[in-house]
Each structure stands twice: as C-alpha cells, then as structure tokens.
Design an enzyme around this catalytic site. Structure first.
Site, PDB file in Angstrom:
ATOM      1  N   ARG A 134      76.809  65.698  53.836  1.00 17.75           N
ATOM      2  CA  ARG A 134      76.968  64.860  52.579  1.00 17.75           C
ATOM      3  C   ARG A 134      75.701  63.776  52.101  1.00 17.75           C
ATOM      4  NH1 ARG A 134      80.519  60.604  50.459  1.00 17.75           N
ATOM      5  NH2 ARG A 134      80.780  60.731  47.903  1.00 17.75           N
ATOM      6  N   ARG A 163      72.618  68.769  52.362  1.00 23.24           N
ATOM      7  CA  ARG A 163      73.156  69.768  51.373  1.00 23.24           C
ATOM      8  C   ARG A 163      72.247  70.087  50.535  1.00 23.24           C
ATOM      9  NH1 ARG A 163      77.327  66.641  47.392  1.00 23.24           N
ATOM     10  NH2 ARG A 163      76.646  64.683  47.892  1.00 23.24           N
ATOM     11  N   ASP A 213      86.777  60.252  51.913  1.00 21.47           N
ATOM     12  CA  ASP A 213      87.894  61.520  51.733  1.00 21.47           C
ATOM     13  C   ASP A 213      88.871  61.395  52.959  1.00 21.47           C
ATOM     14  OD1 ASP A 213      87.367  62.324  49.281  1.00 21.47           O
ATOM     15  OD2 ASP A 213      86.201  64.022  49.877  1.00 21.47           O
ATOM     16  N   PHE A 236      86.873  74.038  55.340  1.00 20.69           N
ATOM     17  CA  PHE A 236      87.476  75.017  54.603  1.00 20.69           C
ATOM     18  C   PHE A 236      86.534  76.471  55.052  1.00 20.69           C
ATOM     19  CE2 PHE A 236      88.180  71.566  51.392  1.00 20.69           C
ATOM     20  CZ  PHE A 236      89.233  71.135  52.009  1.00 20.69           C
ATOM     21  N   GLU A 284      89.514  80.360  49.792  1.00 12.90           N
ATOM     22  CA  GLU A 284      88.467  80.429  51.047  1.00 12.90           C
ATOM     23  C   GLU A 284      88.617  81.752  51.743  1.00 12.90           C
ATOM     24  OE1 GLU A 284      90.301  77.692  50.471  1.00 12.90           O
ATOM     25  OE2 GLU A 284      88.739  76.400  49.619  1.00 12.90           O
ATOM     26  N   HIS A 334      79.538  68.951  53.938  1.00  9.66           N
ATOM     27  CA  HIS A 334      80.481  67.867  54.387  1.00  9.66           C
ATOM     28  C   HIS A 334      80.931  67.951  55.494  1.00  9.66           C
ATOM     29  CE1 HIS A 334      79.689  67.465  49.985  1.00  9.66           C
ATOM     30  NE2 HIS A 334      80.472  66.580  49.806  1.00  9.66           N
ATOM     31  N   SER A 344      78.943  70.180  44.991  1.00 10.42           N
ATOM     32  CA  SER A 344      79.110  69.652  46.199  1.00 10.42           C
ATOM     33  C   SER A 344      78.046  70.223  47.193  1.00 10.42           C
ATOM     34  CB  SER A 344      80.329  69.793  46.817  1.00 10.42           C
ATOM     35  OG  SER A 344      81.104  68.887  46.031  1.00 10.42           O
TER      36      SER A 344
END
Lengths: 281, 317
Positions: B170, B13, B120, B86, B61, B112, B40
């Site tokens: 990530r 990322r 998560d 998302f 989104e 991610h 992020s």
C-alpha cells in the site's frame, strides 16, 4: 427418443461398478453414488452435447462439474462407459499410482475431469466461472453442475448462488441431489435447511423439481425442461429427489452407506439385485 | 560501490494497476476479478477500458477464487484482486483445491501485504501469506520491490502458464529499478557487489537493504545486496554463489520469519553450504496500528535493523 431400456441396463451396470469398486478397496462412497446413477447415465448419454475426445478448455461443448466429489465411483463408471477412458481402469479406483483418485482430480490427467473436488462447496463457483467464459467466447453451450444437499451447508455456495443470479449467469444448470442424508444422519437431524426451493427462488434462480430422480425417463424429461429454461436471464436450479443407496435394498433410505464399503456377503447380495447387463469391468 | 537513488515514491499496487491496464490492451485473454476493492487495487483503468472482461464479485473472496478457476476453462487468464489477507488465509482451501491442485492458470494478486498496511492494524496486516502460498505445490510466489518491478512482474506472470501469487503493498516507496526492465520469474537481481556479507531482500525491504549497504560501506563493510523477487521457485544458485564469496548472509522481508523468504534461504544453505544467517523479519507476532515507518521501526524491518543484523552475523563467521 432415447432407448430407455438401454439406459436402464447401463444404470444397472453402473450400480454394479460402484459397489464392486468400493468393495475392492474397502473404501469410498456408495450411497450418494448409487442415488445419482440415473442422473449421470442420463447426463452423459442423452443430455450433454460433447465433442469427440477430451480437452480441458471444452470450447463448443457442454461442460459438467461435480462439486460433491466423494461420489466419484458413479462419475468414473459413467465416464469410462461413455468412452472417456478404458473401462478396465475402474479396477484401479483408489489404488496407488491410479488416475482414479478417491476424489476426482485433474492432477493425474484423467479425461473427463476439469476440476478437483472433494473439499465441499467449491464447485458452483467454478461452474459459474466456466459459464462466464463461455459467454466471453460467444460459446452458446451450457454448463451443468451437481451438488449434494448437505453440501449446501457450506457458505461458499450462497456466495455463488447470490452472484449467479445477480450477474445473470443463465447458461448454468446446477442440480442439487436432494437425498436428505449426510454423514452424521438426515439433513433434518444434522442441520435443517428449510425449503431449498424457497431459498434458491429468493436468491433469484429459476427452480424446478425432478420428483423421480431415480427414474431415467423422468430425469431426462426434467433436465430437458431445465435446458429450455436457460438463456432467460436467470440461472436454473434442479432439485433432484433421489434415494441414497438406490437400487440395493439394504442401502436405501439411510445415511449409513454414505462412506462405507460393503463386505463380501453384502456385495454378493447387492450384485444379485443388479444382474450383469453390459459386462463387468 | 554502486549506489541507488530515486526521484519519486510510488506504491507498488499502482505498478500492478499499470501492468494490468497494459495487459488489457495487449492480451485479450486477460480478465480481472475484484472483491469490492477496485480503488485499493488500482484496477480502474483496466475496468474502464475492458468492462466486459472485468468481474465484480462483491465481498465474497471464496467465490472469487472458484470463479477464477472456472474462467480458465476456455482459455481466460484471470487476475484476482483483493488484500493479501483475503487473498490467502481467508481462501486457502479454495486456492489449494480449485486452483493449485487443479493446476489452473490463475494469478492471485494481493495488495496491502505486510505490516506497512499501517493504521488498519493486525486484522489486515498479513505476515503469513508467503508461507501459506509457497507451501502449495506448483504455486509461484513473487514479491516485487517497487512500482516498476511490480509492473514488470504483472506483465511477466501473464506469459507464464500456471498459478501465481503476486504480493505487493500500500505505501508509497522509492522507485529505484528501471522502467524498462525485463522481469524473469525465478531469477534474482544483484544490486550491489560485495565481499563481506550477503543481504538477500524482498519487497519493501530491498530499498532498506540498499540504504543499509550504503551506511555499512561507509563503516568499511562491503555488502552484496541481492533482490529475491521470486520466493518460489527460489534462485538457489544466486544465493549459493554469493555466500561462497561472503561467508554470511542476512535475509530481509516484511513477513514472519517462520515460513518466509528467510526460511527458504536457510533450507538451501543447510542443504548445500551451511552458513551463518540472521533474519530481518517479524518474530512470530501480529502487527498493530501505526504509520508504516513507525511499524517498520518497532518491528525491526528497516535499514537500521538490517545494519544491526549484518554486524551480528559478521561476528559469527
């Protein structure tokens, strides 16, 4: 001053186009199309500042986005009669290999269309994006959009409505076709939405009503007022009060003709109520 | 056999963030959108240098995808940023109608992705996104393997006119591709030459494939490691040329084996040269909480899993 008789004649011809198109393929959405005929005629003949020809980027001209894409018959008829593509092409509505798809699309390269719509609730976001690009480009032309009232049940609209005021997208005029009907019945029967005006105002928009949404003069006057309210830090919402199926007596004030084509007899009856003015396609 | 080493680990990322920042300096039409995940997605630098070209959408989104579609009308090149889940499943219809079907020049940039999101858990670990995106007509799907390749891919997609899905992750992973590489959309990269088996890998699994090939080499098995960073359009020729030589193939990806790279490869092979294939991928399951390394092991996505798949496929030749 616009020649109201000419615009009314055009509106009558557009109504003929709508029911002839839908009748020919025994499918399509005449009710909402008829209800918005005056709006489209006014928009494309009196309100939008457009350049000659068509290009996707539309820099230096006003843009229009149709969110409730199922009323494609009125959109196609008015675009064709405004010179975007040959009027004869209305003959191909919903047929195989046509640019006039059931719902509008850019995919077949039909001039006048800048986004596909049909799956509801997406058009306001697109209009906002186009309006923000106009600001980045220092292009002071406006972005217009049209949405069904039932369509406001889609949640994405409220994301967009919240965003547009928060980000001061004040070069946008979003019109809601307030015909109070949707497929399964009246909006009050299906999912009562309360006061749409109060909702838009609570979200920070400037709201105005056009009570006579099926009167060309009233639409032009109201939309010009809406235009005068742009550039003041808030997006503008027009509540366009219309009658679904307007102009054909047996189609009016009911959801029954939302997505149903007239049979031969009904077509003749509808056409008799709207005598040919500019010539059928 | 050519071997690869690394001196540092970095998250892919951050490669995206560095590429976006560079685009901010070099391409005035590039704009960026984010749905409340600036940190992020590593978009800070672009935003700091180009505040007028950044759109904070909030946690919305669907609206972001529509706005991105609209921003293209007038010549902008929007890069949307949020988590992969998302960026795809949550907004599938918005991408389908307003971006893909409408042919809009939007770059859907998704961080991610996959199981290495880690702690998560499954709500955020999408393992279906490659499938969702590759099924959309006209959508380009790219899953780069390290920081440098992600940065190069970010620069390359700005030059391509059309919708793109760019998938990255990530965790910090080895940086083993050159900083000055030229990224060619749709062109596979051959990392090692081999004669016994082809290993086709994408994303975080490329490094694992290289580790596997090293271990296999010591065991006397010569593996050809090919990096497919572009899952669509797929470099059919690179795959077919390699299996013509090796006669068997292992595909490796951080994704469900249904709908992922492996299925795309299987289609090409079925059409042109039916070849024994083993799939290193998740097997129609959701993920769970854990560290990336624990999850890669539990769900069979590491070097060891690739070595086992190679041994299995060799027996089917």
């Amino acid at each position: 001053m616009p020649n109201i008789k000419e615009l009314n004649d055009l509106t009558t011809q557009v109504r003929r186009d709508i029911i002839r198109m839908v009748h020919k393929v025994n499918s399509g959405h005449p009710g909402g199309s008829l209800g918005c005929a005056e709006f489209f005629v006014s928009l494309y003949n009196e309100l939008l500042e457009t350049k000659e020809g068509f290009d996707m980027d539309g820099i230096g001209e006003d843009l229009f986005f149709l969110s409730n894409g199922h009323i494609s018959p009125v959109y196609y008829s008015v675009l064709a009669r405004a010179g975007y593509f040959p009027i004869e092409e209305l003959n191909t509505f919903r047929l195989i290999n046509s640019r006039l798809q059931g719902h509008p699309t850019t995919h077949e390269g039909l001039p006048g269309i800048r986004i596909a719509s049909g799956s509801l609730g997406q058009g306001m976001s697109v209009a906002i994006g186009a309006a923000q690009t106009k600001k980045l480009n220092n292009d002071d032309h406006l972005v217009y959009s049209l949405h069904g009232d039932g369509e406001l049940q889609e949640g994405q609209n409220w994301e967009a409505i919240m965003y547009a005021s928060a980000k001061k997208v004040d070069n946008l005029i979003s019109t809601i076709d307030l015909n109070k009907q949707q497929i399964d019945g009246s909006t009050d029967d299906v999912l009562p939405m309360g006061s749409i005006r109060a909702k838009f105002e609570a979200f920070g928009w400037t709201v105005l009503d056009i009570e006579e949404g099926n009167n060309v003069e009233a639409v032009i006057k109201g939309m010009k007022e809406a235009k005068s309210l742009t550039g003041k830090g808030k997006p503008v919402c027009v509540l366009l009060h219309t009658v679904m199926g307007n102009g054909i007596d047996f189609m009016m004030h009911t959801h029954a003709w939302h997505g149903k084509a007239p049979n031969d007899e009904q077509l003749e009856k509808g056409l008799a109520q709207n005598p040919e003015t500019l010539g059928d396609y | 056999m050519k071997t690869y080493t690394y001196t540092e680990k970095k998250d892919t990322r951050s490669g995206f963030g560095a590429g976006l920042a560079e685009l901010g300096r070099t391409n005035p039409n590039v704009v960026a959108l984010c749905a409340d995940l600036i940190g992020s997605l590593k978009m800070d630098e672009f935003i700091k240098e180009n505040p007028e070209r950044f759109f904070q959408i909030g946690i919305a989104e669907a609206n972001m995808m529509g706005i991105a579609a609209g921003l293209t009308i007038g010549g902008k090149i929007p890069f949307t940023g949020t988590f992969a889940n998302f960026s795809t499943g949550r907004v599938y219809d918005q991408i389908r109608q307003s971006i893909a079907y409408s042919g809009k020049n939007v770059k859907v940039c998704a961080s991610h992705a996959g199981i290495t999101l880690g702690e998560d858990g499954a709500t955020h670990q999408i393992l279906e996104d490659i499938g969702l995106m590759k099924m959309l007509p006209g959508m380009v799907v790219i899953n780069p393997c390290d920081y440098n390749q992600t940065k190069a891919a970010t620069l390359a997609i700005a030059e391509y006119d059309g919708p793109v899905y760019l998938r990255f992750g990530r965790p910090a992973v080895p940086v083993f591709t050159p900083a000055d590489q030229k990224f060619e959309i749709g062109k596979a990269v051959k990392f090692t030459e081999g004669t016994d088996v082809t290993i086709v890998a994408t994303g975080h699994l490329v490094w694992e494939a290289l580790e596997a090939s090293k271990a296999l080499n010591e065991a006397g098995i010569s593996a050809e490691v090919i990096n497919i960073h572009t899952i669509k359009p797929l470099d059919d020729k690179a795959i077919l040329d390699s299996v013509a030589k090796t006669g068997c193939i292992v595909t490796a990806e951080e994704h469900n084996y249904m709908g992922g790279l492996g299925e795309s490869v299987a289609r090409v092979l079925a059409e042109h040269n039916p070849t024994p294939q083993e799939f290193v991928a998740t097997k129609d399951t959701f993920g769970e909480s854990g560290t990336p390394a624990q999850l890669m092991e539990k769900y069979g996505l590491n070097s060891e899993a690739i070595q086992n798949a190679v041994k299995k496929v060799l027996k089917r030749k």
